[in-house]
Design a protein around this motif. Structure first.
Motif, short mmCIF file in Angstrom:
data_model
loop_
_atom_site.label_atom_id
_atom_site.label_comp_id
_atom_site.label_asym_id
_atom_site.label_seq_id
_atom_site.Cartn_x
_atom_site.Cartn_y
_atom_site.Cartn_z
N ASN A 1 40.93 39.75 37.62
CA ASN A 1 40.46 41.11 37.91
C ASN A 1 40.85 41.64 39.28
OD1 ASN A 1 39.37 41.16 35.40
ND2 ASN A 1 37.27 40.79 36.05
N TYR B 1 43.43 41.40 40.72
CA TYR B 1 44.81 41.90 40.70
C TYR B 1 45.01 43.05 39.73
CZ TYR B 1 44.77 37.66 43.26
OH TYR B 1 44.43 36.72 44.19
N THR B 2 44.37 42.97 38.55
CA THR B 2 44.53 44.09 37.63
C THR B 2 43.82 45.33 38.17
OG1 THR B 2 42.71 43.17 36.34
CG2 THR B 2 44.91 42.79 35.50
N PRO C 1 38.06 40.89 31.59
CA PRO C 1 39.15 41.73 32.07
C PRO C 1 39.44 42.94 31.19
CG PRO C 1 39.75 39.42 32.22
CD PRO C 1 38.46 39.48 31.46
N SER D 1 38.96 46.81 32.56
CA SER D 1 40.01 47.82 32.63
C SER D 1 39.63 49.07 31.83
CB SER D 1 41.36 47.23 32.24
OG SER D 1 41.60 47.39 30.89
#
Ligand code: AMP
Ligand code: MG
Length: 410
Positions: A211, A213-214, A309, A313
């Motif tokens: 998470n 990074y996303t 994740p 998003s």
């Protein structure tokens, strides 16, 4: 485990936050050519005409239209070619009656000319004479001074997200700097005892942190400046310290994971401890993404995202993306690109809940179809394998195979 009370639909949850936002947009001047995706922080007006001179839109000849009246293939008008107007230069030729001068696409007209005859409507008789086979009306094949934009015209309003053609339009007018809002800084704190950094080989029960990074990538794409503040254990004091750090460094605080209501989930109490008004919404009627926290801490928006994740998003798109834009002074962010497709399979849902189901697009010969990528909720590859998502609205119990659906592209 306790329950979620007062679960709100995603758009209502967002509105609760936006209604309470009281944010002074900070501005900065940047070079126009670097302004893609930035939000204008002033109304921009043209200070000159575009074009500044009458331009030919075709290759051909500058003429006085009156010299071509009645011209036809059977009875052409004969004109003397007295030169040409080179590109990037002002005309040296002055047309008198019965004269023409070579004109190029985008070049100036000869003085005295009011139209351009396209080369296809002429025939060369000799070095200095042409036949005009069709009449040209005054203004034909000519872009007039100010026809694109007039001096004083509004060009872009405040709160506009700058696109590639906007950069072209601004630079065409000599506007080489623009005042835009500063990119909102988004502080990201990832929580979870199980997390290790992606470069580390996870031990038993551990997983790599996705998470941080996303979410950073999504922040960047939404025009914010991501800043990973910390990855912390499920430890109240450590999380609180990271949150305070995040609020100091960011305009928005995003907490990943621990947003639910079990004894292991501390995000809500950490955020509540930071300042007022605190948690505004805990729980939204969304799948995936129900355990979401929307908060305001001393005028800064704070979010608790579910650790899953996929949920993170989806919630990001619905709540954090519009908040980043709002802090940039843009209250209606650009819609993500979408396509229409025919659904290949039923998507079950429950009325009273908004569902986002990932789909893959399949291009067959004459239509676009969408195949749901089903999977248990914690599978990042349901996103990786998807092209976009289909929304099942709050009031629907599902969607049926064969329905036309709108696919929001990832
Ligand atoms: P939680 O929201 O803490 O209940 O976490 C829900 C799920 O998301 C759990 O399976 C976590 O292991 C997973 N998760 C939490 N944080 C991350 C992260 N940063 N990257 C990937 N998965 C995560
Ligand atoms: Mg957790």
């Amino acid at each position: 485990m306790s329950e979620f009370f007062n679960v709100l639909p995603p758009n209502k949850a967002l509105q609760v936050l936006l209604d309470r936002l009281d944010h002074q947009v900070e501005r900065e001047a940047i070079p126009t050519h670097q302004a893609l995706g930035r939000v204008t922080a002033e109304d921009i007006t043209a200070s000159e005409d575009l074009p500044r001179f009458p331009r030919s839109t075709m290759d051909g000849y500058s003429v006085r239209s009156s010299d071509t009246f009645g011209a036809s293939e059977g009875m052409p008008a004969y004109l003397d070619v007295v030169g040409e107007v080179p590109m990037g230069k002002s005309p040296r030729v002055d047309l008198s009656a019965g004269q023409a001068a070579g004109a190029f696409t985008g070049g100036m007209l000869a003085r005295g000319a009011d139209a351009v005859v396209i080369v296809e409507n002429t025939q060369t008789v000799d070095d200095s004479t042409i036949e005009v086979l069709r009449p040209a009306a005054s203004g034909e094949n000519v872009v007039q001074i100010g026809e694109d934009v007039r001096s004083g015209d509004p060009v872009l309003p405040t709160g506009h997200v700058i696109r590639a053609p906007d950069i072209g339009g601004l630079l065409a007018l000599g506007i080489t700097k623009v005042l835009v809002s500063k990119r909102p800084r988004v502080a990201i704190v990832s929580t979870g005892d199980e997390l290790v950094s992606p470069g580390v080989d996870p031990g038993p029960g551990q997983i790599r942190d996705i998470n941080t990074y996303t979410i950073s990538a999504l922040v960047d794409k939404a025009g914010g400046l991501p800043k990973s503040v910390a990855v912390v254990h499920d430890d109240y004091e450590a999380q609180r310290a990271a949150a305070i750090d995040g609020l100091n460094q960011g305009d928005i605080l995003v907490f990943s994971a621990g947003s639910s209501v079990s004894s292991r989930d501390m995000t809500a109490s950490v955020i509540a401890s930071l300042g007022s008004p605190g948690v505004l919404v805990h729980g939204i009627s969304l799948k995936p993404g129900k355990p979401t926290i929307v908060a305001l801490v001393e005028r800064k928006p704070a979010f608790g995202l579910p650790g899953n994740p996929v949920s993170a998003s989806v919630v990001f798109d619905l709540l954090i993306r519009p908040t980043i834009y709002a802090l940039s002074g843009c209250m209606s962010p650009p819609e993500p690109p979408s396509v229409q497709a025919r659904l290949l399979r039923d998507i079950p849902s429950l009325a009273g809940r908004e569902d986002y189901v990932q789909v893959r697009l399949i291009h067959s010969e004459d239509e676009l179809t969408a195949e749901p990528v089903f999977g248990k909720s914690n599978l990042i590859y349901t996103l990786v394998r998807a092209d976009g998502a289909v929304k099942v609205p709050l009031d629907k119990g599902g969607l049926y195979a064969g329905e036309e659906v709108k696919v929001r592209m990832l």
